[in-house]
Design a protein around this motif. Sequence first.
Motif, PDB file in Angstrom:
ATOM      1  N   ASN A  52       0.936  -1.048  -0.018  1.00  0.00           N
ATOM      2  CA  ASN A  52      -0.044  -0.015  -0.011  1.00  0.00           C
ATOM      3  C   ASN A  52       1.027   1.378   0.016  1.00  0.00           C
ATOM      4  O   ASN A  52       1.667   1.423   0.842  1.00  0.00           O
ATOM      5  CB  ASN A  52      -0.835   0.144   1.250  1.00  0.00           C
ATOM      6  N   GLU A  66       0.983   4.342   0.568  1.00  0.00           N
ATOM      7  CA  GLU A  66       0.528   5.141   1.898  1.00  0.00           C
ATOM      8  C   GLU A  66       1.137   4.706   3.092  1.00  0.00           C
ATOM      9  O   GLU A  66       1.940   5.250   3.851  1.00  0.00           O
ATOM     10  CB  GLU A  66      -0.703   5.712   2.263  1.00  0.00           C
ATOM     11  N   ALA A  67       1.215   3.296   3.212  1.00  0.00           N
ATOM     12  CA  ALA A  67       1.629   2.570   4.209  1.00  0.00           C
ATOM     13  C   ALA A  67       3.281   2.450   4.160  1.00  0.00           C
ATOM     14  O   ALA A  67       3.931   2.693   5.147  1.00  0.00           O
ATOM     15  CB  ALA A  67       1.104   1.091   4.341  1.00  0.00           C
ATOM     16  N   SER A 123       5.377   4.656   2.533  1.00  0.00           N
ATOM     17  CA  SER A 123       5.440   6.037   2.915  1.00  0.00           C
ATOM     18  C   SER A 123       5.610   6.285   4.304  1.00  0.00           C
ATOM     19  O   SER A 123       6.558   6.805   4.787  1.00  0.00           O
ATOM     20  CB  SER A 123       4.579   6.906   2.228  1.00  0.00           C
ATOM     21  N   ARG A 124       4.632   5.828   5.088  1.00  0.00           N
ATOM     22  CA  ARG A 124       4.721   6.115   6.525  1.00  0.00           C
ATOM     23  C   ARG A 124       5.591   5.246   7.216  1.00  0.00           C
ATOM     24  O   ARG A 124       6.244   5.637   8.214  1.00  0.00           O
ATOM     25  CB  ARG A 124       3.146   5.825   6.990  1.00  0.00           C
ATOM     26  N   ASN A 173       8.923   6.891   6.854  1.00  0.00           N
ATOM     27  CA  ASN A 173       9.012   8.009   7.437  1.00  0.00           C
ATOM     28  C   ASN A 173       9.562   7.794   8.908  1.00  0.00           C
ATOM     29  O   ASN A 173      10.149   8.633   9.757  1.00  0.00           O
ATOM     30  CB  ASN A 173       7.528   8.821   7.694  1.00  0.00           C
TER      31      ASN A 173
END
Length: 240
Positions: free
Chosen positions: A53, A55-56, A58-59, A62
């Motif tokens: 995913n 978004e996952a 990327s998080r 981070n």
Amino acid sequence: MSASRPIIGVTSYLEQATMGVWDVPAVFLPTSYVKPIAAAGASIVVLPPQEVNPEAVSRILNGLDGLCVSGGYDVDPAAYGHSPHPQTDAPRNDRDAWEFALLAAALEADMPVLGVCRGAQVLNVLRGGTLHQHLPDVVGSPRHQGENGVFAKVPVRVIEGTLLATLHPLSREVPVYHHQAIDALGAGLVVSAWSDDGVIEAVEDPSLTFCIAAQWHPEQDPGGARLYQGFVQAARAYRA
């Protein structure tokens, strides 16, 4: 925990594991992959294969200061447009997809990256390169393969002027356990070490701050500490 310790993510396996009365699918990673990173001054987060995913991904990244792509089963040859060799492992498509996604995002962010064995192959395939699927067909012997969990040793020559050359002697024997290796080099990568029989044993991307991938196993090498120290130092600078 010291506030100065960077956080390194290490990719892992999904394997069947036995513990006491339990025989279950499990997240698996030999401690040999994490011990030298910890010894170099970092804390570790284990990253098991999972649904990709963006978004996952990327998080997760981070929260990291560096990414280590560990060893394991062969990359699916379909990822570089080849049919499987009879000796190639059955595909682990979940792990391939997860590591391609993590690595692509880490490289885009210029996050420090260290690839180990399969990790070198994942990097090369991600960049559009190909693999020799069975080295004995290329070099005429299984000398790179190891046997029954015992690592073989081969002499390597590190290329002067590379980042690897600042962290590793130019000539020495290293522990190996692989039957595949880089063939056509991926975009942006340069060879930073060769074995004595012409196999690519390390690559790097000189356009990035720290991107080194060794086909050998530095985590099994008592002389590999400087490579991990350089990796962790780069992660510390990335976080800062």
